[in-house]
Design a protein around this motif. Sequence first.
Motif, PDB file in Angstrom:
ATOM      1  N   GLU A  31      -9.409  -3.679   5.322  1.00  0.00           N
ATOM      2  CA  GLU A  31     -10.001  -3.757   3.988  1.00  0.00           C
ATOM      3  C   GLU A  31     -10.763  -5.074   3.893  1.00  0.00           C
ATOM      4  O   GLU A  31     -10.319  -6.035   3.277  1.00  0.00           O
ATOM      5  N   THR A  62      -4.534  -7.892   1.942  1.00  0.00           N
ATOM      6  CA  THR A  62      -4.923  -6.600   1.389  1.00  0.00           C
ATOM      7  C   THR A  62      -5.271  -6.743  -0.084  1.00  0.00           C
ATOM      8  O   THR A  62      -4.775  -7.656  -0.757  1.00  0.00           O
ATOM      9  N   ILE A  65      -1.317  -3.284  -3.177  1.00  0.00           N
ATOM     10  CA  ILE A  65      -0.038  -3.011  -2.519  1.00  0.00           C
ATOM     11  C   ILE A  65       0.652  -1.780  -3.088  1.00  0.00           C
ATOM     12  O   ILE A  65       1.794  -1.497  -2.753  1.00  0.00           O
ATOM     13  N   ASN A  66      -0.054  -1.046  -3.924  1.00  0.00           N
ATOM     14  CA  ASN A  66       0.591   0.103  -4.563  1.00  0.00           C
ATOM     15  C   ASN A  66       0.283   1.427  -3.869  1.00  0.00           C
ATOM     16  O   ASN A  66       0.810   2.477  -4.260  1.00  0.00           O
ATOM     17  N   GLU A  67      -0.563   1.416  -2.823  1.00  0.00           N
ATOM     18  CA  GLU A  67      -0.890   2.664  -2.137  1.00  0.00           C
ATOM     19  C   GLU A  67      -1.514   2.351  -0.790  1.00  0.00           C
ATOM     20  O   GLU A  67      -1.866   1.208  -0.480  1.00  0.00           O
ATOM     21  N   GLY A  68      -1.682   3.414   0.027  1.00  0.00           N
ATOM     22  CA  GLY A  68      -2.364   3.288   1.299  1.00  0.00           C
ATOM     23  C   GLY A  68      -1.474   2.720   2.391  1.00  0.00           C
ATOM     24  O   GLY A  68      -0.249   2.662   2.274  1.00  0.00           O
ATOM     25  N   SER A  69      -2.111   2.278   3.463  1.00  0.00           N
ATOM     26  CA  SER A  69      -1.376   1.733   4.596  1.00  0.00           C
ATOM     27  C   SER A  69      -2.186   0.637   5.257  1.00  0.00           C
ATOM     28  O   SER A  69      -3.399   0.531   5.077  1.00  0.00           O
ATOM     29  N   ILE A  70      -1.504  -0.174   6.020  1.00  0.00           N
ATOM     30  CA  ILE A  70      -2.123  -1.248   6.786  1.00  0.00           C
ATOM     31  C   ILE A  70      -1.323  -1.390   8.068  1.00  0.00           C
ATOM     32  O   ILE A  70      -0.105  -1.183   8.072  1.00  0.00           O
ATOM     33  N   TRP A 386       7.795   0.004   4.041  1.00  0.00           N
ATOM     34  CA  TRP A 386       6.946   0.143   2.870  1.00  0.00           C
ATOM     35  C   TRP A 386       7.185  -0.985   1.881  1.00  0.00           C
ATOM     36  O   TRP A 386       8.277  -1.560   1.818  1.00  0.00           O
ATOM     37  N   GLY A 400       4.927   2.051  -2.413  1.00  0.00           N
ATOM     38  CA  GLY A 400       3.552   1.581  -2.357  1.00  0.00           C
ATOM     39  C   GLY A 400       3.005   1.576  -0.953  1.00  0.00           C
ATOM     40  O   GLY A 400       3.175   2.532  -0.197  1.00  0.00           O
ATOM     41  N   LYS A 401       2.345   0.487  -0.565  1.00  0.00           N
ATOM     42  CA  LYS A 401       1.654   0.419   0.715  1.00  0.00           C
ATOM     43  C   LYS A 401       2.635   0.458   1.888  1.00  0.00           C
ATOM     44  O   LYS A 401       3.680  -0.195   1.869  1.00  0.00           O
ATOM     45  N   GLU A 402       2.254   1.213   2.906  1.00  0.00           N
ATOM     46  CA  GLU A 402       3.031   1.263   4.147  1.00  0.00           C
ATOM     47  C   GLU A 402       2.467   0.246   5.128  1.00  0.00           C
ATOM     48  O   GLU A 402       1.248   0.077   5.241  1.00  0.00           O
TER      49      GLU A 402
END
Length: 418
Positions: A31, A62, A65-70, A386, A400-402
């Motif tokens: 991102e 990022t 931090i409430n969704e998606g992945s990194i 997560w 949230g984010k994984e």
Amino acid sequence: MKKEKLIFGTLGLLGLLFTACDSNDDGTSPENPEAGVESKYIITATPTAAGSEGVADYILTTDAINEGSISTAGNGIEQDGTYRYYITTNNKFFSMLYGQGNPGAVTSYELNAEGSLEKLSDFQSETVQAFAAVDDEILLIKISRNADSPIASWYRFDTNTLQFVAEGQINTQELADKESGELAFFTWITQVGDKVYLPYFTMKGCCSDSFGTIYPNEANIAVYSYPEMEYETTIHDERTSFIGRYFVNGLSVDENGDAYAFSSSVATTNGELSSTLPSAVTRIPSGSTQFDDYYFNIEEASGGLYVTDQVYVGNGKFVGIMASERTSAYASGNQYAIIDVYNQTVTPVSGTPNPETVVLTSSKSNYVSDNKSTVSVGITTETGSWIYNIDVASATATQGKEVVGGTITAISKLDVVE
């Protein structure tokens, strides 16, 4: 990259080597930052890919931090050395290596105008067992666990100049003042008003039971002036075991200036858990150096759980990391609860993974939202890692984010420095 090496006079025993960096050290995730970004979340994670045993954490950035992945693969800034701990203060992020007795690297970062992490300093200091922000400084303490050399050394680090500005020593055997000769071992550091409070347990510091004590059912807090670090008094109580745990903060200050002290009741003697008192909370009123009659039995209110770690949110509410069975003095909990010290209630948090599947929790550094409504924690289970965002008012957590390929060790946030 321009490097300047400075040696800090009387602070030479630290063996400090300071490096100032002009160039950008990019630790961004896929991102990629764009012009105009105001802040970034900072996530640290230890890689879990095959062959990554004993590797260092990666610092990831990022936008959300409430969704998606990194992923840790090919992203972030790799830290040098394992056993890293973190502190965010004065809008700077500090990564500290626990050197297990040897000097450890300390690196600081800020978020530049492009939204990228920029390295500000890179130096070595003594490995410390307690550190915390005090005003615009970080106070660090290296604590002896040897009865033959009962000296704790403290260091004041200025987060504006990024230099150590003072140091001193504390004779922990004299501080403990026990006929047995036990030492005081500080669990953490808390700023209370214009003073520094140092909760401690006493330990033998010798023989085959170095961390053991013959005083498992007492709480002590040493009070020091700041920045002079002159000893003033010791606050003592026998309604709980010691405050906090090894390398774990147990003392927090609310908006009224009252300090709430959490005891896990995990003192040991000859290798066995020996505290007979329940996990509980006591209080030191604002402006006082004595506990008052406030007493909150956490185990009774929670149906048998005890607190291993906690983070203060606001208005008397804490997010507590809880455990149902004491297995050691160092184990962290695997379930969460909202602890209201004003109303003396413990409310389980729903929406987190089954405690039986939890492998690791980010107990050392969790993020409290700016509006004090949400606490973001890292939870690693048997299937992944997560961020869970805990809504304090409803005591509910949302996944949230994984973080793919890593276990989350800390979560924080930095604002852009113009």
